[in-house]
Design a protein around this motif. Structure first.
Motif, PDB file in Angstrom:
ATOM      1  N   ASN A  89       0.795  -1.224   0.000  1.00  0.00           N
ATOM      2  CA  ASN A  89       0.000   0.000   0.000  1.00  0.00           C
ATOM      3  C   ASN A  89       0.829   1.277   0.000  1.00  0.00           C
ATOM      4  O   ASN A  89       0.274   2.359  -0.183  1.00  0.00           O
ATOM      5  CB  ASN A  89      -0.926   0.008   1.230  1.00  0.00           C
ATOM      6  CG  ASN A  89      -2.080  -0.952   1.096  1.00  0.00           C
ATOM      7  OD1 ASN A  89      -3.104  -0.622   0.517  1.00  0.00           O
ATOM      8  ND2 ASN A  89      -1.907  -2.163   1.622  1.00  0.00           N
ATOM      9  N   ARG A  90       2.139   1.151   0.194  1.00  0.00           N
ATOM     10  CA  ARG A  90       2.983   2.343   0.337  1.00  0.00           C
ATOM     11  C   ARG A  90       4.137   2.445  -0.654  1.00  0.00           C
ATOM     12  O   ARG A  90       4.646   3.537  -0.900  1.00  0.00           O
ATOM     13  CB  ARG A  90       3.569   2.374   1.758  1.00  0.00           C
ATOM     14  CG  ARG A  90       2.547   2.538   2.862  1.00  0.00           C
ATOM     15  CD  ARG A  90       1.941   3.921   2.883  1.00  0.00           C
ATOM     16  NE  ARG A  90       2.957   4.927   3.190  1.00  0.00           N
ATOM     17  CZ  ARG A  90       2.742   6.237   3.138  1.00  0.00           C
ATOM     18  NH1 ARG A  90       1.563   6.695   2.778  1.00  0.00           N
ATOM     19  NH2 ARG A  90       3.715   7.088   3.426  1.00  0.00           N
ATOM     20  N   ALA A  91       4.581   1.332  -1.223  1.00  0.00           N
ATOM     21  CA  ALA A  91       5.763   1.349  -2.096  1.00  0.00           C
ATOM     22  C   ALA A  91       5.375   1.847  -3.489  1.00  0.00           C
ATOM     23  O   ALA A  91       4.724   1.141  -4.263  1.00  0.00           O
ATOM     24  CB  ALA A  91       6.383  -0.040  -2.170  1.00  0.00           C
ATOM     25  N   ARG A  92       5.780   3.041  -3.812  1.00  0.00           N
ATOM     26  CA  ARG A  92       5.359   3.669  -5.065  1.00  0.00           C
ATOM     27  C   ARG A  92       5.875   2.916  -6.295  1.00  0.00           C
ATOM     28  O   ARG A  92       5.212   2.849  -7.325  1.00  0.00           O
ATOM     29  CB  ARG A  92       5.833   5.131  -5.104  1.00  0.00           C
ATOM     30  CG  ARG A  92       5.141   6.010  -4.079  1.00  0.00           C
ATOM     31  CD  ARG A  92       5.798   7.375  -3.968  1.00  0.00           C
ATOM     32  NE  ARG A  92       5.689   8.148  -5.184  1.00  0.00           N
ATOM     33  CZ  ARG A  92       4.641   8.919  -5.510  1.00  0.00           C
ATOM     34  NH1 ARG A  92       3.585   8.997  -4.690  1.00  0.00           N
ATOM     35  NH2 ARG A  92       4.633   9.609  -6.627  1.00  0.00           N
ATOM     36  N   SER A  93       7.070   2.316  -6.177  1.00  0.00           N
ATOM     37  CA  SER A  93       7.626   1.581  -7.321  1.00  0.00           C
ATOM     38  C   SER A  93       6.899   0.260  -7.556  1.00  0.00           C
ATOM     39  O   SER A  93       7.054  -0.357  -8.616  1.00  0.00           O
ATOM     40  CB  SER A  93       9.120   1.324  -7.114  1.00  0.00           C
ATOM     41  OG  SER A  93       9.345   0.594  -5.921  1.00  0.00           O
ATOM     42  N   PHE A  94       6.101  -0.176  -6.595  1.00  0.00           N
ATOM     43  CA  PHE A  94       5.217  -1.323  -6.793  1.00  0.00           C
ATOM     44  C   PHE A  94       3.855  -0.870  -7.315  1.00  0.00           C
ATOM     45  O   PHE A  94       3.316  -1.451  -8.262  1.00  0.00           O
ATOM     46  CB  PHE A  94       5.025  -2.077  -5.473  1.00  0.00           C
ATOM     47  CG  PHE A  94       3.962  -3.143  -5.532  1.00  0.00           C
ATOM     48  CD1 PHE A  94       4.243  -4.389  -6.068  1.00  0.00           C
ATOM     49  CD2 PHE A  94       2.676  -2.898  -5.064  1.00  0.00           C
ATOM     50  CE1 PHE A  94       3.257  -5.369  -6.149  1.00  0.00           C
ATOM     51  CE2 PHE A  94       1.686  -3.871  -5.124  1.00  0.00           C
ATOM     52  CZ  PHE A  94       1.983  -5.109  -5.672  1.00  0.00           C
ATOM     53  N   ILE A  95       3.317   0.175  -6.725  1.00  0.00           N
ATOM     54  CA  ILE A  95       1.955   0.611  -7.043  1.00  0.00           C
ATOM     55  C   ILE A  95       1.840   1.169  -8.461  1.00  0.00           C
ATOM     56  O   ILE A  95       0.901   0.835  -9.192  1.00  0.00           O
ATOM     57  CB  ILE A  95       1.495   1.676  -6.025  1.00  0.00           C
ATOM     58  CG1 ILE A  95       1.441   1.082  -4.615  1.00  0.00           C
ATOM     59  CG2 ILE A  95       0.128   2.246  -6.414  1.00  0.00           C
ATOM     60  CD1 ILE A  95       1.259   2.125  -3.518  1.00  0.00           C
ATOM     61  N   PHE A  96       2.810   1.995  -8.852  1.00  0.00           N
ATOM     62  CA  PHE A  96       2.663   2.770 -10.078  1.00  0.00           C
ATOM     63  C   PHE A  96       3.470   2.211 -11.253  1.00  0.00           C
ATOM     64  O   PHE A  96       4.175   2.950 -11.949  1.00  0.00           O
ATOM     65  CB  PHE A  96       3.043   4.232  -9.822  1.00  0.00           C
ATOM     66  CG  PHE A  96       2.159   4.908  -8.811  1.00  0.00           C
ATOM     67  CD1 PHE A  96       0.854   5.263  -9.129  1.00  0.00           C
ATOM     68  CD2 PHE A  96       2.610   5.156  -7.524  1.00  0.00           C
ATOM     69  CE1 PHE A  96       0.026   5.872  -8.192  1.00  0.00           C
ATOM     70  CE2 PHE A  96       1.800   5.768  -6.574  1.00  0.00           C
ATOM     71  CZ  PHE A  96       0.500   6.127  -6.913  1.00  0.00           C
ATOM     72  N   THR A  97       3.373   0.912 -11.478  1.00  0.00           N
ATOM     73  CA  THR A  97       4.059   0.327 -12.627  1.00  0.00           C
ATOM     74  C   THR A  97       3.323  -0.918 -13.091  1.00  0.00           C
ATOM     75  O   THR A  97       2.645  -1.589 -12.298  1.00  0.00           O
ATOM     76  CB  THR A  97       5.524  -0.025 -12.274  1.00  0.00           C
ATOM     77  OG1 THR A  97       6.222  -0.355 -13.464  1.00  0.00           O
ATOM     78  CG2 THR A  97       5.600  -1.191 -11.306  1.00  0.00           C
ATOM     79  N   THR A  98       3.435  -1.199 -14.375  1.00  0.00           N
ATOM     80  CA  THR A  98       2.822  -2.401 -14.926  1.00  0.00           C
ATOM     81  C   THR A  98       3.524  -3.645 -14.382  1.00  0.00           C
ATOM     82  O   THR A  98       4.745  -3.668 -14.228  1.00  0.00           O
ATOM     83  CB  THR A  98       2.900  -2.379 -16.463  1.00  0.00           C
ATOM     84  OG1 THR A  98       2.174  -1.242 -16.940  1.00  0.00           O
ATOM     85  CG2 THR A  98       2.313  -3.635 -17.078  1.00  0.00           C
ATOM     86  N   ALA A  99       2.758  -4.673 -14.119  1.00  0.00           N
ATOM     87  CA  ALA A  99       3.290  -5.893 -13.512  1.00  0.00           C
ATOM     88  C   ALA A  99       4.228  -6.638 -14.457  1.00  0.00           C
ATOM     89  O   ALA A  99       4.174  -6.465 -15.681  1.00  0.00           O
ATOM     90  CB  ALA A  99       2.134  -6.814 -13.108  1.00  0.00           C
ATOM     91  N   LEU A 100       5.082  -7.480 -13.877  1.00  0.00           N
ATOM     92  CA  LEU A 100       5.924  -8.364 -14.673  1.00  0.00           C
ATOM     93  C   LEU A 100       5.062  -9.270 -15.538  1.00  0.00           C
ATOM     94  O   LEU A 100       3.997  -9.733 -15.119  1.00  0.00           O
ATOM     95  CB  LEU A 100       6.795  -9.232 -13.776  1.00  0.00           C
ATOM     96  CG  LEU A 100       7.973  -8.571 -13.056  1.00  0.00           C
ATOM     97  CD1 LEU A 100       8.565  -9.551 -12.051  1.00  0.00           C
ATOM     98  CD2 LEU A 100       9.026  -8.115 -14.044  1.00  0.00           C
ATOM     99  N   ALA A 101       5.543  -9.553 -16.745  1.00  0.00           N
ATOM    100  CA  ALA A 101       4.822 -10.442 -17.649  1.00  0.00           C
ATOM    101  C   ALA A 101       4.760 -11.853 -17.069  1.00  0.00           C
ATOM    102  O   ALA A 101       5.702 -12.305 -16.409  1.00  0.00           O
ATOM    103  CB  ALA A 101       5.494 -10.462 -19.013  1.00  0.00           C
TER     104      ALA A 101
END
Length: 389
Positions: A256-268
């Protein structure tokens, strides 16, 4: 633009200019760079799995079942069953309650550190920590206190000075440029004494060190004592991505807090499937780890006997210290002409005056490969007067 051109010219004069080498074959002991076959002695694919048929089959199966792209961020449409399976497998592998997968190791570090700490925190960081740790510390806004490399007395005194503040001690498990191992037992002891959290970047240890390849936490018997274990999927596991493993509440918080997780497309999905298959291989096949570490020690010993300045370590990373950036670059280029690729590592990646060739081994290197590399390294070094004839 004129300023940029001038600065670029200065970088070239200092021997710090970087260009790209393009591979046109799989990453293995032998590959093809710029149309020429070379012996690759610089890969982070420590177990030599980048061209493993089982991993290729896992990728193909995932492509057929899930398609190509993930289609969204993990919190919208990008979470697949494979992501869940991988996170559960990683948590089991690292001996934690849960894990969270990021798109790269860099994103895992900046997301975890900046997601956890803020300006009310103090972060104690080893002076030789990876750039992604440094950037994560800066992004957090916390007060950053640098301690001398693996100097536990220095760390103790600095943590003691700030006792009572919310704090985090962060270190590489294996330092990527020197190949040495952090004294995790002492770090954990200090953290427990002053109620600080601990974080270990195990990118270069996971899959390699410890009885089951679990990394430095397992090596020291401290898996359940480290608050955040970070690692990558792109080295021993021959895939892409990073992860953070720890208690369930921590992982829920970072989700809920890590911006580099939240705001990026997931791994294929195919990338995730490869990591899952590689993790299974690591857990079931200990022999490649054993061969890798034995070969690394053998080569390290031979290089020291030949007169090279070699840093002591027990990992597949063998830094050959040269000193001057231009000399290191010259050494690397001369070896490439002999069919061996070992890039020169120069500032700002390493401190000034410590430029080096960062030699790394794969479990799939043969002793014939190592003997050939050793002979050519000695030959070229003597020609360049790096070591005595």
């Amino acid at each position: 633009m004129e300023r940029i051109v001038d600065r670029l010219t200065e970088i070239k004069k200092q021997g710090l200019y970087r260009d790209l080498k393009y591979l046109s074959a799989p990453q293995g002991p032998h590959t093809v760079i710029d149309g020429r076959e070379v012996l690759l002695m610089a890969s982070n694919s420590y177990l030599g799995l980048c061209n493993d048929e089982r991993l290729k089959a896992a990728a193909i199966k995932a492509l057929q079942e899930y398609g190509v792209g993930s289609g969204g961020s993990r919190l919208t449409t990008g979470s697949y069953r494979l992501h869940q399976e991988l996170e559960q497998a990683l948590a089991c592998f690292k001996g934690t309650e849960a894990a969270l997968v990021f798109n790269t190791g860099y994103m895992a570090n900046i997301g975890a550190i900046a997601g956890l700490a803020d300006k009310s925190w103090v972060i104690f960081s080893d002076e030789l920590n990876h750039a992604s740790i440094i950037d994560g510390c800066k992004l957090s806004g916390a007060k950053i206190v640098i301690y001398k490399h693996c100097d536990m007395e220095d760390l103790y005194q600095k943590v003691k000075e700030f006792q009572g503040c919310p704090s985090l001690i962060v270190t590489d498990g294996v330092f990527s440029m020197d190949g040495d191992i952090a004294p995790l037992d002492d770090i954990v002891r200090i953290a427990q004494q002053f109620d600080a959290l601990t974080m270990v970047d195990d990118a270069h240890a996971s899959g390699i060190l410890g009885p089951n390849g679990g990394g430095t936490g397992e090596l020291f018997g401290l898996k359940d004592k480290i608050d955040m274990q970070m690692g990558t999927l792109s080295k021993a596991l021959a895939s892409e991505g990073g992860y953070v493993a720890g208690k369930q509440c921590l992982i829920d918080y970072l989700r809920n807090r890590a911006r580099s997780f939240i705001f990026t497309t997931a791994l294929a999905p195919a990338t995730v499937a490869v990591a899952l298959a590689a993790l299974e291989i690591v857990e079931q096949e200990p022999e490649p780890r054993k061969v890798l570490l034995e070969n690394a020690q053998w080569l390290c010993t031979r290089l020291k006997e030949a007169g090279f300045k070699i840093l002591e370590n027990k990992t597949p990373i063998i830094p050959i210290i040269i000193g001057e950036a231009e000399k290191a670059l010259q050494f690397s280029q001369a070896l490439l002409e002999e069919g061996i690729y070992i890039p020169a590592i120069r500032p700002p990646t390493v401190p000034p005056g410590t430029s080096r060739l960062r030699l790394t081994l794969m479990a799939t290197h043969t002793r014939e490969d190592l003997n050939y590399a050793l002979a050519k390294i000695i030959q070229v070094a003597r020609e360049l007067t790096i070591i005595k004839p």
